[in-house]
Design a protein around this motif. Structure first.
Motif, PDB file in Angstrom:
ATOM      1  N   ASN A  24      20.818  -6.900  34.151  1.00  0.00           N
ATOM      2  CA  ASN A  24      20.340  -7.995  34.984  1.00  0.00           C
ATOM      3  C   ASN A  24      19.158  -7.533  35.837  1.00  0.00           C
ATOM      4  N   LEU A  25      19.305  -6.373  36.455  1.00  0.00           N
ATOM      5  CA  LEU A  25      18.221  -5.838  37.280  1.00  0.00           C
ATOM      6  C   LEU A  25      16.974  -5.541  36.450  1.00  0.00           C
ATOM      7  N   TYR A  26      17.169  -4.985  35.264  1.00  0.00           N
ATOM      8  CA  TYR A  26      16.046  -4.694  34.380  1.00  0.00           C
ATOM      9  C   TYR A  26      15.336  -5.991  33.986  1.00  0.00           C
ATOM     10  N   LEU A  27      16.126  -7.007  33.647  1.00  0.00           N
ATOM     11  CA  LEU A  27      15.538  -8.277  33.209  1.00  0.00           C
ATOM     12  C   LEU A  27      14.801  -8.993  34.341  1.00  0.00           C
ATOM     13  N   ASP A  28      15.151  -8.684  35.589  1.00  0.00           N
ATOM     14  CA  ASP A  28      14.408  -9.259  36.716  1.00  0.00           C
ATOM     15  C   ASP A  28      12.940  -8.848  36.674  1.00  0.00           C
ATOM     16  N   THR A  29      12.662  -7.650  36.168  1.00  0.00           N
ATOM     17  CA  THR A  29      11.281  -7.167  36.117  1.00  0.00           C
ATOM     18  C   THR A  29      10.695  -7.190  34.707  1.00  0.00           C
ATOM     19  N   HIS A  30      11.526  -7.429  33.693  1.00  0.00           N
ATOM     20  CA  HIS A  30      11.080  -7.486  32.302  1.00  0.00           C
ATOM     21  C   HIS A  30      11.695  -8.704  31.609  1.00  0.00           C
ATOM     22  N   PRO A  31      11.386  -9.904  32.085  1.00  0.00           N
ATOM     23  CA  PRO A  31      12.067 -11.113  31.592  1.00  0.00           C
ATOM     24  C   PRO A  31      11.797 -11.447  30.125  1.00  0.00           C
ATOM     25  N   CYS A  32      10.796 -10.877  29.533  1.00  0.00           N
ATOM     26  CA  CYS A  32      10.459 -11.200  28.144  1.00  0.00           C
ATOM     27  C   CYS A  32      10.976 -10.157  27.147  1.00  0.00           C
ATOM     28  N   ASP A  33      11.762  -9.217  27.590  1.00  0.00           N
ATOM     29  CA  ASP A  33      12.309  -8.179  26.719  1.00  0.00           C
ATOM     30  C   ASP A  33      13.504  -8.755  25.958  1.00  0.00           C
ATOM     31  N   ASP A  34      13.255  -9.173  24.718  1.00  0.00           N
ATOM     32  CA  ASP A  34      14.292  -9.821  23.913  1.00  0.00           C
ATOM     33  C   ASP A  34      15.472  -8.905  23.619  1.00  0.00           C
ATOM     34  N   ASP A  35      15.198  -7.622  23.405  1.00  0.00           N
ATOM     35  CA  ASP A  35      16.297  -6.689  23.139  1.00  0.00           C
ATOM     36  C   ASP A  35      17.210  -6.556  24.350  1.00  0.00           C
ATOM     37  N   ALA A  36      16.626  -6.449  25.525  1.00  0.00           N
ATOM     38  CA  ALA A  36      17.426  -6.336  26.747  1.00  0.00           C
ATOM     39  C   ALA A  36      18.210  -7.619  27.001  1.00  0.00           C
ATOM     40  N   LEU A  37      17.596  -8.751  26.724  1.00  0.00           N
ATOM     41  CA  LEU A  37      18.289 -10.024  26.895  1.00  0.00           C
ATOM     42  C   LEU A  37      19.476 -10.125  25.941  1.00  0.00           C
ATOM     43  N   ASN A  38      19.280  -9.689  24.712  1.00  0.00           N
ATOM     44  CA  ASN A  38      20.366  -9.685  23.738  1.00  0.00           C
ATOM     45  C   ASN A  38      21.487  -8.742  24.191  1.00  0.00           C
ATOM     46  N   ASP A  39      21.101  -7.559  24.674  1.00  0.00           N
ATOM     47  CA  ASP A  39      22.098  -6.601  25.174  1.00  0.00           C
ATOM     48  C   ASP A  39      22.859  -7.182  26.364  1.00  0.00           C
ATOM     49  N   PHE A  40      22.147  -7.859  27.255  1.00  0.00           N
ATOM     50  CA  PHE A  40      22.783  -8.481  28.406  1.00  0.00           C
ATOM     51  C   PHE A  40      23.805  -9.521  27.961  1.00  0.00           C
ATOM     52  N   ASN A  41      23.406 -10.384  27.044  1.00  0.00           N
ATOM     53  CA  ASN A  41      24.315 -11.432  26.567  1.00  0.00           C
ATOM     54  C   ASN A  41      25.540 -10.837  25.880  1.00  0.00           C
ATOM     55  N   CYS A  42      25.358  -9.775  25.118  1.00  0.00           N
ATOM     56  CA  CYS A  42      26.492  -9.102  24.470  1.00  0.00           C
ATOM     57  C   CYS A  42      27.415  -8.485  25.520  1.00  0.00           C
ATOM     58  N   ALA A  43      26.855  -7.870  26.541  1.00  0.00           N
ATOM     59  CA  ALA A  43      27.661  -7.260  27.598  1.00  0.00           C
ATOM     60  C   ALA A  43      28.468  -8.318  28.349  1.00  0.00           C
ATOM     61  N   VAL A  44      27.838  -9.449  28.620  1.00  0.00           N
ATOM     62  CA  VAL A  44      28.529 -10.529  29.323  1.00  0.00           C
ATOM     63  C   VAL A  44      29.676 -11.077  28.469  1.00  0.00           C
ATOM     64  N   GLU A  45      29.442 -11.227  27.176  1.00  0.00           N
ATOM     65  CA  GLU A  45      30.512 -11.707  26.289  1.00  0.00           C
ATOM     66  C   GLU A  45      31.666 -10.710  26.224  1.00  0.00           C
ATOM     67  N   MET A  46      31.359  -9.429  26.116  1.00  0.00           N
ATOM     68  CA  MET A  46      32.406  -8.411  26.090  1.00  0.00           C
ATOM     69  C   MET A  46      33.171  -8.399  27.415  1.00  0.00           C
ATOM     70  N   LEU A  47      32.445  -8.497  28.520  1.00  0.00           N
ATOM     71  CA  LEU A  47      33.064  -8.522  29.831  1.00  0.00           C
ATOM     72  C   LEU A  47      34.013  -9.712  29.953  1.00  0.00           C
ATOM     73  N   LYS A  48      33.575 -10.855  29.474  1.00  0.00           N
ATOM     74  CA  LYS A  48      34.412 -12.053  29.520  1.00  0.00           C
ATOM     75  C   LYS A  48      35.699 -11.841  28.717  1.00  0.00           C
ATOM     76  N   LYS A  49      35.592 -11.254  27.542  1.00  0.00           N
ATOM     77  CA  LYS A  49      36.772 -11.008  26.708  1.00  0.00           C
ATOM     78  C   LYS A  49      37.717 -10.017  27.361  1.00  0.00           C
ATOM     79  N   TYR A  50      37.175  -8.941  27.921  1.00  0.00           N
ATOM     80  CA  TYR A  50      38.015  -7.949  28.605  1.00  0.00           C
ATOM     81  C   TYR A  50      38.745  -8.576  29.795  1.00  0.00           C
ATOM     82  N   LYS A  51      38.032  -9.387  30.568  1.00  0.00           N
ATOM     83  CA  LYS A  51      38.658 -10.025  31.728  1.00  0.00           C
ATOM     84  C   LYS A  51      39.749 -11.000  31.302  1.00  0.00           C
ATOM     85  N   GLU A  52      39.477 -11.786  30.254  1.00  0.00           N
ATOM     86  CA  GLU A  52      40.486 -12.728  29.759  1.00  0.00           C
ATOM     87  C   GLU A  52      41.730 -11.990  29.283  1.00  0.00           C
ATOM     88  N   LYS A  53      41.527 -10.899  28.559  1.00  0.00           N
ATOM     89  CA  LYS A  53      42.662 -10.112  28.074  1.00  0.00           C
ATOM     90  C   LYS A  53      43.452  -9.536  29.250  1.00  0.00           C
TER      91      LYS A  53
END
Length: 85
Positions: A24-53
């Motif tokens: 999130n902090l990285y994307l604040d300064t590099h908003p057009c980095d598609d790889d970082a955005l993809n990594d962020f979205n994957c991390a958020v999805e994994m976090l959501k699954k871990y929390k639900e479990k």
């Protein structure tokens, strides 16, 4: 599940929270980095699954409605709480 498994799941949640915050902090300064955005979205999805479990097996991580639904009896009052592990 044994307490060791609960601790391992809690550790995974903490790790994914760290990854999501750092990206999130990285994307604040590099908003057009598609790889970082993809990594962020994957991390958020994994976090959501871990929390639900975790919450399904051990009860809410947060109170005041941020932790999802509670089963009977009121789970927030039952311990140990995540910070007591």
């Amino acid at each position: 599940m044994k307490p060791e498994k609960q601790l391992m799941l809690l550790r995974k949640i903490q790790e994914m929270e760290f990854v999501a915050i750092e990206l999130n902090l990285y994307l604040d300064t590099h908003p057009c980095d598609d790889d970082a955005l993809n990594d962020f979205n994957c991390a958020v999805e994994m976090l959501k699954k871990y929390k639900e479990k975790y919450e399904c097996e051990y009860g809410p991580l947060l109170n005041f409605g941020f932790g999802g639904l509670s089963r009977q009896p009121w789970q927030w009052a039952q311990g140990p709480w995540p910070w007591e592990l």
